[in-house]
Design a protein around this motif. Structure first.
Motif, PDB file in Angstrom:
ATOM      1  N   LEU A 256      -7.231  -0.737   9.593  1.00 58.78           N
ATOM      2  CA  LEU A 256      -6.188  -1.798   9.515  1.00 58.78           C
ATOM      3  C   LEU A 256      -5.048  -1.134   8.555  1.00 58.78           C
ATOM      4  CD1 LEU A 256      -8.434  -4.764   8.361  1.00 58.78           C
ATOM      5  CD2 LEU A 256      -7.594  -4.291  10.328  1.00 58.78           C
ATOM      6  N   LEU A 257      -5.019   0.241   8.464  1.00 58.32           N
ATOM      7  CA  LEU A 257      -3.885   0.904   7.831  1.00 58.32           C
ATOM      8  C   LEU A 257      -3.325   0.203   6.642  1.00 58.32           C
ATOM      9  CD1 LEU A 257      -2.359   2.857  10.645  1.00 58.32           C
ATOM     10  CD2 LEU A 257      -3.920   3.666   9.004  1.00 58.32           C
ATOM     11  N   GLU A 258      -2.064  -0.296   7.024  1.00 62.24           N
ATOM     12  CA  GLU A 258      -1.162  -0.663   5.843  1.00 62.24           C
ATOM     13  C   GLU A 258      -1.801  -2.158   5.441  1.00 62.24           C
ATOM     14  OE1 GLU A 258      -0.321  -1.018   8.880  1.00 62.24           O
ATOM     15  OE2 GLU A 258       0.761  -2.315   9.546  1.00 62.24           O
ATOM     16  N   HIS A 259      -2.604  -2.935   6.157  1.00 62.91           N
ATOM     17  CA  HIS A 259      -3.292  -4.222   5.578  1.00 62.91           C
ATOM     18  C   HIS A 259      -4.186  -3.831   4.622  1.00 62.91           C
ATOM     19  CE1 HIS A 259      -1.245  -6.007   8.939  1.00 62.91           C
ATOM     20  NE2 HIS A 259      -1.554  -5.295   9.535  1.00 62.91           N
ATOM     21  N   ASP A 260      -4.842  -2.680   4.674  1.00 62.78           N
ATOM     22  CA  ASP A 260      -5.758  -2.300   3.548  1.00 62.78           C
ATOM     23  C   ASP A 260      -5.071  -1.626   2.498  1.00 62.78           C
ATOM     24  OD1 ASP A 260      -8.090  -3.567   4.220  1.00 62.78           O
ATOM     25  OD2 ASP A 260      -9.248  -1.980   5.281  1.00 62.78           O
ATOM     26  N   ALA A 261      -3.973  -0.998   2.980  1.00 65.26           N
ATOM     27  CA  ALA A 261      -3.226  -0.494   1.627  1.00 65.26           C
ATOM     28  C   ALA A 261      -2.647  -1.639   0.830  1.00 65.26           C
ATOM     29  CB  ALA A 261      -2.221   0.449   2.146  1.00 65.26           C
ATOM     30  N   VAL A 262      -2.322  -2.659   1.465  1.00 65.57           N
ATOM     31  CA  VAL A 262      -1.887  -3.879   0.662  1.00 65.57           C
ATOM     32  C   VAL A 262      -3.251  -4.547  -0.116  1.00 65.57           C
ATOM     33  CG1 VAL A 262      -0.899  -6.026   0.749  1.00 65.57           C
ATOM     34  CG2 VAL A 262       0.213  -4.041   2.151  1.00 65.57           C
ATOM     35  N   TYR A 263      -4.168  -4.407   0.711  1.00 59.64           N
ATOM     36  CA  TYR A 263      -5.412  -4.798  -0.127  1.00 59.64           C
ATOM     37  C   TYR A 263      -5.817  -4.116  -1.219  1.00 59.64           C
ATOM     38  CZ  TYR A 263     -10.235  -5.767  -0.742  1.00 59.64           C
ATOM     39  OH  TYR A 263     -11.619  -6.147  -1.457  1.00 59.64           O
ATOM     40  N   ILE A 264      -5.623  -2.750  -1.080  1.00 64.89           N
ATOM     41  CA  ILE A 264      -5.908  -1.781  -2.296  1.00 64.89           C
ATOM     42  C   ILE A 264      -4.737  -2.188  -3.370  1.00 64.89           C
ATOM     43  CG2 ILE A 264      -5.909   0.352  -3.013  1.00 64.89           C
ATOM     44  CD1 ILE A 264      -6.621   1.415  -0.368  1.00 64.89           C
ATOM     45  N   ARG A 265      -3.641  -2.623  -3.118  1.00 65.78           N
ATOM     46  CA  ARG A 265      -2.642  -2.810  -3.852  1.00 65.78           C
ATOM     47  C   ARG A 265      -2.819  -4.138  -4.797  1.00 65.78           C
ATOM     48  NH1 ARG A 265       3.909  -3.993  -2.884  1.00 65.78           N
ATOM     49  NH2 ARG A 265       4.062  -5.501  -4.677  1.00 65.78           N
ATOM     50  N   LEU A 266      -3.268  -5.123  -3.998  1.00 69.92           N
ATOM     51  CA  LEU A 266      -3.632  -6.403  -4.585  1.00 69.92           C
ATOM     52  C   LEU A 266      -4.767  -6.281  -5.678  1.00 69.92           C
ATOM     53  CD1 LEU A 266      -3.491  -8.973  -1.563  1.00 69.92           C
ATOM     54  CD2 LEU A 266      -1.862  -8.633  -3.763  1.00 69.92           C
ATOM     55  N   GLN A 267      -5.949  -5.498  -5.467  1.00 76.03           N
ATOM     56  CA  GLN A 267      -6.870  -5.132  -6.184  1.00 76.03           C
ATOM     57  C   GLN A 267      -6.258  -4.399  -7.334  1.00 76.03           C
ATOM     58  OE1 GLN A 267     -10.135  -6.185  -5.531  1.00 76.03           O
ATOM     59  NE2 GLN A 267      -9.128  -7.077  -3.784  1.00 76.03           N
ATOM     60  N   VAL A 268      -5.412  -3.596  -7.217  1.00 71.01           N
ATOM     61  CA  VAL A 268      -4.917  -2.813  -8.681  1.00 71.01           C
ATOM     62  C   VAL A 268      -4.226  -3.920  -9.322  1.00 71.01           C
ATOM     63  CG1 VAL A 268      -3.005  -1.255  -9.176  1.00 71.01           C
ATOM     64  CG2 VAL A 268      -4.835  -0.618  -7.383  1.00 71.01           C
ATOM     65  N   GLU A 269      -3.450  -4.575  -8.633  1.00 72.08           N
ATOM     66  CA  GLU A 269      -2.797  -5.645  -9.417  1.00 72.08           C
ATOM     67  C   GLU A 269      -3.618  -6.753 -10.073  1.00 72.08           C
ATOM     68  OE1 GLU A 269       0.633  -6.841  -6.750  1.00 72.08           O
ATOM     69  OE2 GLU A 269       1.404  -5.020  -7.262  1.00 72.08           O
ATOM     70  N   LYS A 270      -4.701  -7.235  -9.640  1.00 74.10           N
ATOM     71  CA  LYS A 270      -5.752  -8.036 -10.010  1.00 74.10           C
ATOM     72  C   LYS A 270      -6.373  -7.326 -11.300  1.00 74.10           C
ATOM     73  CE  LYS A 270      -9.730  -9.833  -8.168  1.00 74.10           C
ATOM     74  NZ  LYS A 270     -10.499 -10.084  -6.999  1.00 74.10           N
ATOM     75  N   ALA A 271      -6.681  -6.038 -11.241  1.00 75.64           N
ATOM     76  CA  ALA A 271      -7.297  -5.429 -12.329  1.00 75.64           C
ATOM     77  C   ALA A 271      -6.201  -5.207 -13.613  1.00 75.64           C
ATOM     78  CB  ALA A 271      -7.520  -3.794 -11.931  1.00 75.64           C
ATOM     79  N   ILE A 272      -5.001  -4.963 -13.001  1.00 77.21           N
ATOM     80  CA  ILE A 272      -3.860  -5.074 -14.216  1.00 77.21           C
ATOM     81  C   ILE A 272      -3.888  -6.513 -15.155  1.00 77.21           C
ATOM     82  CG2 ILE A 272      -1.348  -4.737 -14.707  1.00 77.21           C
ATOM     83  CD1 ILE A 272      -1.274  -2.805 -12.248  1.00 77.21           C
ATOM     84  N   MET A 273      -3.734  -7.687 -14.180  1.00 83.12           N
ATOM     85  CA  MET A 273      -3.758  -8.743 -14.529  1.00 83.12           C
ATOM     86  C   MET A 273      -5.302  -9.278 -15.496  1.00 83.12           C
ATOM     87  SD  MET A 273      -2.008 -11.136 -11.725  1.00 83.12           S
ATOM     88  CE  MET A 273      -2.832 -10.291 -10.193  1.00 83.12           C
ATOM     89  N   LYS A 274      -6.057  -8.585 -15.210  1.00 79.70           N
ATOM     90  CA  LYS A 274      -7.328  -8.964 -15.907  1.00 79.70           C
ATOM     91  C   LYS A 274      -7.246  -8.278 -17.302  1.00 79.70           C
ATOM     92  CE  LYS A 274     -12.233  -8.129 -15.146  1.00 79.70           C
ATOM     93  NZ  LYS A 274     -13.161  -7.259 -14.338  1.00 79.70           N
ATOM     94  N   THR A 276      -4.083  -7.547 -18.914  1.00 77.13           N
ATOM     95  CA  THR A 276      -2.996  -8.006 -19.686  1.00 77.13           C
ATOM     96  C   THR A 276      -3.207  -9.458 -20.133  1.00 77.13           C
ATOM     97  OG1 THR A 276      -1.683  -8.557 -17.612  1.00 77.13           O
ATOM     98  CG2 THR A 276      -1.276  -6.488 -18.563  1.00 77.13           C
ATOM     99  N   GLY A 277      -4.172 -10.484 -19.260  1.00 76.76           N
ATOM    100  CA  GLY A 277      -4.171 -11.618 -19.287  1.00 76.76           C
ATOM    101  C   GLY A 277      -2.910 -12.573 -18.791  1.00 76.76           C
ATOM    102  N   LYS A 278      -2.073 -11.619 -18.041  1.00 76.84           N
ATOM    103  CA  LYS A 278      -1.030 -12.235 -17.653  1.00 76.84           C
ATOM    104  C   LYS A 278      -1.189 -12.778 -16.140  1.00 76.84           C
ATOM    105  CE  LYS A 278       2.416  -9.924 -20.461  1.00 76.84           C
ATOM    106  NZ  LYS A 278       3.548  -8.828 -20.400  1.00 76.84           N
ATOM    107  N   GLU A 279       0.086 -13.445 -15.712  1.00 81.69           N
ATOM    108  CA  GLU A 279      -0.377 -14.223 -14.203  1.00 81.69           C
ATOM    109  C   GLU A 279       0.123 -13.106 -13.245  1.00 81.69           C
ATOM    110  OE1 GLU A 279       0.228 -18.240 -14.070  1.00 81.69           O
ATOM    111  OE2 GLU A 279      -1.416 -18.503 -15.431  1.00 81.69           O
ATOM    112  N   THR A 280       1.032 -12.120 -13.581  1.00 87.76           N
ATOM    113  CA  THR A 280       1.634 -11.310 -12.421  1.00 87.76           C
ATOM    114  C   THR A 280       1.307  -9.691 -12.758  1.00 87.76           C
ATOM    115  OG1 THR A 280       3.723 -11.385 -13.714  1.00 87.76           O
ATOM    116  CG2 THR A 280       3.419 -13.041 -11.677  1.00 87.76           C
ATOM    117  N   ALA A 281       1.574  -9.043 -12.096  1.00 88.04           N
ATOM    118  CA  ALA A 281       1.428  -7.716 -12.153  1.00 88.04           C
ATOM    119  C   ALA A 281       2.027  -7.084 -11.124  1.00 88.04           C
ATOM    120  CB  ALA A 281       0.057  -7.155 -12.088  1.00 88.04           C
TER     121      ALA A 281
END
Ligand SMILES: [Zn+2]
Length: 292
Positions: A256-274, A276-281
């Motif tokens: 899925l190339l870029e679709h999974d790259a974006v999935y990785i990105r979302l996982q990274v941002e989820k980890a950041i939000m966890k 910082t406790g913020k709703e965006t990252a």
């Protein structure tokens, strides 16, 4: 820093040149890395396209890597080794021209040799390639990938061994391959930690990491599948990266190339939000989660 991208021209990108691919990766996906594939035959870039890619990447802070043709054998007979040198040098020159950080190669096959002898041959030939790089004043780094099949040289230990003996060579952590070769060996945080612990003596300041789901059997990779269809978790990997403040480039090699790259990105941002406790990252901003 965490960079994210995919291996090749994004599937959803209409134009099918590498130039189109890098623009799309930046503008439409807002990702900051791409691995350009010279894998089938020998790809030829025009000078105009090469110059564009180099300028575009540096202006927009996109990191480029290049994957050399798959079929190489630095442990083969004389003919195979000569063929491998040629492919590597041609790819390296093009990679260098576009400002690529690395040229990624698959090292070779055991063939009739035992693993020790194979390692010796590959180390010897890697040294020669490095001296050719130096002679041609190439800035691109030779990067050797961990491989997912038993008959192919390239367990994590073997790649580390080559990199230890030839300090100019850097490893590419193909996690799907490591996982497949270990018949599903990456299950949890400790498994990722063990990988980075093993790499410590190399004192790397940056890690190039390939991520994909993978199907395997008896310690052999069968084929790549989307990340979510595989059984290697990526959340613990991201935790280790953030906890250790690792400087990484995560390249999706999933079908899925870029679709999974974006999935990785979302996982990274989820980890950041966890953390910082913020709703965006935003994956490019780790200032609140990295211990200084
Ligand atoms: Zn590869």
């Amino acid at each position: 820093m965490i960079r994210i991208g995919q291996a090749g021209i994004p599937l959803s990108c209409k134009g099918r040149t590498n130039k189109d691919g890098i623009v799309y990766t930046h503008k439409s996906l807002d990702l900051n890395a791409i691995e350009i594939q010279f894998v089938r035959g020998l790809y030829v870039l025009s000078d105009e396209e090469a110059l564009f890619i180099k300028d575009y990447a540096s202006t927009n802070d996109i990191e480029i890597h290049v994957h050399a043709p798959y079929y190489l054998n630095l442990a083969g007979d004389r003919e195979e080794i000569t063929m491998s040198y040629e492919k590597i040098m041609k790819s390296a020159l093009m990679a260098n021209n576009i400002g690529s950080k690395t040229l990624i190669i698959h090292p070779g096959y055991y063939g009739e040799y035992n693993p020790k002898k194979t390692a010796k041959l590959i180390t010897k030939n890697a040294k020669k390639i490095i001296s050719m790089f130096k002679k041609d004043k190439l800035k691109v780094r030779l990067a050797m990938e961990t491989m997912g099949k038993q008959k192919v040289f390239g367990s994590l230990d073997e790649i580390i061994d080559v990199c230890t003996h030839v300090k100019e060579v850097i490893p590419v952590l193909d996690l799907g391959h490591i996982h497949a070769r270990g018949n599903g060996s990456i299950q949890e945080r400790e498994d990722f930690e063990a990988i980075f612990d093993k790499l410590k003596p190399l004192r790397l300041r940056h890690f190039l990491i390939h991520i994909t789901g993978v199907l395997y059997e008896n310690g052999n990779e069968l084929y790549h599948v989307p990340i979510k269809k595989g059984d290697m978790p990526i959340a613990p990997l991201i935790d280790v990266i953030l906890d250790r403040n690792l400087n990484v480039t995560l390249i999706s090699e999933s079908p899925l190339l870029e679709h999974d790259a974006v999935y990785i990105r979302l996982q990274v941002e989820k980890a950041i939000m966890k953390r910082t406790g913020k709703e965006t990252a935003y994956y490019k901003d780790l200032s609140e989660v990295i211990k200084k």
